[in-house]
Scaffold this active site. Structure first.
Site, PDB file in Angstrom:
ATOM      1  N   CYS A 288       0.834  -1.209   0.000  1.00 53.30           N
ATOM      2  CA  CYS A 288       0.000   0.000   0.000  1.00 53.30           C
ATOM      3  C   CYS A 288       0.866   1.255   0.000  1.00 53.30           C
ATOM      4  O   CYS A 288       1.728   1.443   0.872  1.00 53.30           O
ATOM      5  CB  CYS A 288      -0.909  -0.017   1.230  1.00 53.30           C
ATOM      6  SG  CYS A 288      -1.778   1.531   1.500  1.00 53.30           S
TER       7      CYS A 288
ATOM      8  N   ASP B  77      -1.412  16.415  -1.439  1.00 51.50           N
ATOM      9  CA  ASP B  77      -1.711  15.531  -2.567  1.00 51.50           C
ATOM     10  C   ASP B  77      -0.756  15.837  -3.719  1.00 51.50           C
ATOM     11  O   ASP B  77      -0.465  16.989  -4.020  1.00 51.50           O
ATOM     12  CB  ASP B  77      -3.172  15.711  -3.009  1.00 51.50           C
ATOM     13  CG  ASP B  77      -3.649  14.580  -3.889  1.00 51.50           C
ATOM     14  OD1 ASP B  77      -4.513  13.815  -3.436  1.00 51.50           O
ATOM     15  OD2 ASP B  77      -3.163  14.457  -5.031  1.00 51.50           O
TER      16      ASP B  77
ATOM     17  N   HIS C 222      -3.859   0.573   8.463  1.00 52.62           N
ATOM     18  CA  HIS C 222      -4.394   0.304   7.129  1.00 52.62           C
ATOM     19  C   HIS C 222      -5.802  -0.290   7.163  1.00 52.62           C
ATOM     20  O   HIS C 222      -6.019  -1.335   7.753  1.00 52.62           O
ATOM     21  CB  HIS C 222      -3.479  -0.671   6.376  1.00 52.62           C
ATOM     22  CG  HIS C 222      -3.984  -0.980   5.007  1.00 52.62           C
ATOM     23  ND1 HIS C 222      -3.620  -0.247   3.894  1.00 52.62           N
ATOM     24  CD2 HIS C 222      -4.856  -1.919   4.561  1.00 52.62           C
ATOM     25  CE1 HIS C 222      -4.237  -0.735   2.836  1.00 52.62           C
ATOM     26  NE2 HIS C 222      -4.985  -1.755   3.210  1.00 52.62           N
TER      27      HIS C 222
ATOM     28  N   ASN D 251     -13.646   9.310  -0.768  1.00 52.34           N
ATOM     29  CA  ASN D 251     -14.113   8.452  -1.853  1.00 52.34           C
ATOM     30  C   ASN D 251     -14.170   7.008  -1.384  1.00 52.34           C
ATOM     31  O   ASN D 251     -13.239   6.528  -0.734  1.00 52.34           O
ATOM     32  CB  ASN D 251     -13.175   8.586  -3.064  1.00 52.34           C
ATOM     33  CG  ASN D 251     -13.292   9.942  -3.735  1.00 52.34           C
ATOM     34  OD1 ASN D 251     -14.382  10.500  -3.810  1.00 52.34           O
ATOM     35  ND2 ASN D 251     -12.177  10.471  -4.207  1.00 52.34           N
TER      36      ASN D 251
ATOM     37  N   GLY E  75     -14.569   6.777  -7.640  1.00 54.96           N
ATOM     38  CA  GLY E  75     -13.251   7.033  -8.215  1.00 54.96           C
ATOM     39  C   GLY E  75     -12.111   6.812  -7.238  1.00 54.96           C
ATOM     40  O   GLY E  75     -11.024   7.358  -7.417  1.00 54.96           O
TER      41      GLY E  75
ATOM     42  N   HIS F   3      -6.500   2.766   0.879  1.00 53.21           N
ATOM     43  CA  HIS F   3      -6.143   3.001   2.277  1.00 53.21           C
ATOM     44  C   HIS F   3      -6.938   4.249   2.628  1.00 53.21           C
ATOM     45  O   HIS F   3      -6.722   5.314   2.028  1.00 53.21           O
ATOM     46  CB  HIS F   3      -4.631   3.222   2.408  1.00 53.21           C
ATOM     47  CG  HIS F   3      -4.147   3.554   3.792  1.00 53.21           C
ATOM     48  ND1 HIS F   3      -3.054   2.926   4.357  1.00 53.21           N
ATOM     49  CD2 HIS F   3      -4.568   4.469   4.697  1.00 53.21           C
ATOM     50  CE1 HIS F   3      -2.836   3.417   5.570  1.00 53.21           C
ATOM     51  NE2 HIS F   3      -3.742   4.370   5.792  1.00 53.21           N
TER      52      HIS F   3
ATOM     53  N   HIS G  87      -8.622   7.567   3.332  1.00 53.05           N
ATOM     54  CA  HIS G  87      -8.046   8.911   3.449  1.00 53.05           C
ATOM     55  C   HIS G  87      -9.139   9.947   3.265  1.00 53.05           C
ATOM     56  O   HIS G  87     -10.117   9.727   2.556  1.00 53.05           O
ATOM     57  CB  HIS G  87      -6.933   9.112   2.416  1.00 53.05           C
ATOM     58  CG  HIS G  87      -7.350   8.775   1.022  1.00 53.05           C
ATOM     59  ND1 HIS G  87      -7.368   7.480   0.550  1.00 53.05           N
ATOM     60  CD2 HIS G  87      -7.791   9.563   0.016  1.00 53.05           C
ATOM     61  CE1 HIS G  87      -7.784   7.485  -0.697  1.00 53.05           C
ATOM     62  NE2 HIS G  87      -8.060   8.732  -1.052  1.00 53.05           N
TER      63      HIS G  87
ATOM     64  N   HIS H  96      -9.825  13.712   1.923  1.00 53.81           N
ATOM     65  CA  HIS H  96      -9.327  14.846   1.141  1.00 53.81           C
ATOM     66  C   HIS H  96      -9.752  16.142   1.832  1.00 53.81           C
ATOM     67  O   HIS H  96     -10.927  16.312   2.178  1.00 53.81           O
ATOM     68  CB  HIS H  96      -9.919  14.847  -0.265  1.00 53.81           C
ATOM     69  CG  HIS H  96      -9.512  13.703  -1.128  1.00 53.81           C
ATOM     70  ND1 HIS H  96      -8.473  13.777  -2.023  1.00 53.81           N
ATOM     71  CD2 HIS H  96     -10.006  12.443  -1.232  1.00 53.81           C
ATOM     72  CE1 HIS H  96      -8.355  12.619  -2.657  1.00 53.81           C
ATOM     73  NE2 HIS H  96      -9.277  11.782  -2.198  1.00 53.81           N
TER      74      HIS H  96
HETATM   75  P1  AMP Z   1      -8.692   8.708  -4.169  1.00 51.45           P
HETATM   76  O1  AMP Z   1      -9.010   8.887  -5.634  1.00 51.45           O
HETATM   77  O2  AMP Z   1      -9.745   9.252  -3.239  1.00 51.45           O
HETATM   78  O3  AMP Z   1      -8.319   7.277  -3.850  1.00 51.45           O
HETATM   79  O4  AMP Z   1      -7.435   9.629  -3.898  1.00 51.45           O
HETATM   80  C1  AMP Z   1      -6.115   9.210  -3.990  1.00 51.45           C
HETATM   81  C2  AMP Z   1      -5.279  10.469  -4.011  1.00 51.45           C
HETATM   82  O5  AMP Z   1      -3.941  10.129  -3.686  1.00 51.45           O
HETATM   83  C3  AMP Z   1      -5.243  11.163  -5.374  1.00 51.45           C
HETATM   84  O6  AMP Z   1      -5.751  12.488  -5.229  1.00 51.45           O
HETATM   85  C4  AMP Z   1      -3.752  11.150  -5.739  1.00 51.45           C
HETATM   86  O7  AMP Z   1      -3.345  12.321  -6.386  1.00 51.45           O
HETATM   87  C5  AMP Z   1      -3.086  10.985  -4.390  1.00 51.45           C
HETATM   88  N1  AMP Z   1      -1.768  10.366  -4.396  1.00 51.45           N
HETATM   89  C6  AMP Z   1      -1.409   9.201  -4.994  1.00 51.45           C
HETATM   90  N2  AMP Z   1      -0.113   8.938  -4.763  1.00 51.45           N
HETATM   91  C7  AMP Z   1       0.352   9.951  -3.980  1.00 51.45           C
HETATM   92  C8  AMP Z   1       1.621  10.253  -3.394  1.00 51.45           C
HETATM   93  N3  AMP Z   1       2.694   9.456  -3.563  1.00 51.45           N
HETATM   94  N4  AMP Z   1       1.748  11.390  -2.662  1.00 51.45           N
HETATM   95  C9  AMP Z   1       0.677  12.206  -2.490  1.00 51.45           C
HETATM   96  N5  AMP Z   1      -0.542  11.967  -3.007  1.00 51.45           N
HETATM   97  C10 AMP Z   1      -0.704  10.869  -3.745  1.00 51.45           C
HETATM   98 ZN    ZN Z   2      -2.251   1.244   3.707  1.00 47.06          ZN
END
Ligand code: AMP
Ligand code: ZN
Length: 115
Positions: free
Chosen positions: A6, A32, A48, A88, A94, A99, A101, A103
């Site tokens: 992850c 992000d 996780h 999300n 989407g 994991h 999170h 936003h």
């Molecule tokens: P989601 O679409 O809600 O799963 O959001 C995942 C978010 O993680 C997206 O907005 C990506 O731009 C962000 N993301 C993916 N990899 C990284 C990373 N290495 N560092 C920071 N943000 C990331």
């Molecule tokens: Zn994780």
């Protein structure tokens, strides 16, 4: 609990670099990599779990701590005039990183967007 495959577990463990905004024993907040607003921060519980449906009782406590600390995180990220929170869940939303999170979006008025 860590999932070795992850990306957010790896970020929490410091194995992948991130632009940290806030960290404590329970959670990490970082910028992000593909911001959708002038300020776009991800608030991540360190334990996780992929979605709310997979969350156990201890992880629910961690998620509560995330929300309790979000006003401080928003201030640390420079958000003075409000922000929007999005979680999300699954394919139709989407979700790309499985994991959980939160936003944290802001830094400009969000007039023409959803909700
Ligand atoms: P989601 O679409 O809600 O799963 O959001 C995942 C978010 O993680 C997206 O907005 C990506 O731009 C962000 N993301 C993916 N990899 C990284 C990373 N290495 N560092 C920071 N943000 C990331
Ligand atoms: Zn994780």
């Amino acid at each position: 609990m860590m999932d070795p495959n992850c990306i957010f577990c790896k970020i929490c463990a410091g194995e992948i670099p991130s632009q940290k905004v806030y960290e404590d024993e329970d959670l990490l907040a970082f910028r992000d990599i593909n911001p959708q607003a002038p300020v776009h921060v991800l608030v991540v519980p360190k334990s996780h779990f992929a979605t709310l449906a997979e969350m156990d009782a201890a992880q629910a406590e961690l998620l509560k701590k995330c929300f309790v600390r979000i006003p401080h995180i928003a201030q640390a990220a420079g958000l003075k005039d409000g922000y929007r929170l999005i979680i999300n869940q699954g394919k139709d939303a989407g979700q790309t990183v499985f994991h959980l999170h939160i936003h944290l979006l802001g830094g400009a008025p969000m007039g023409e967007k959803m909700l």
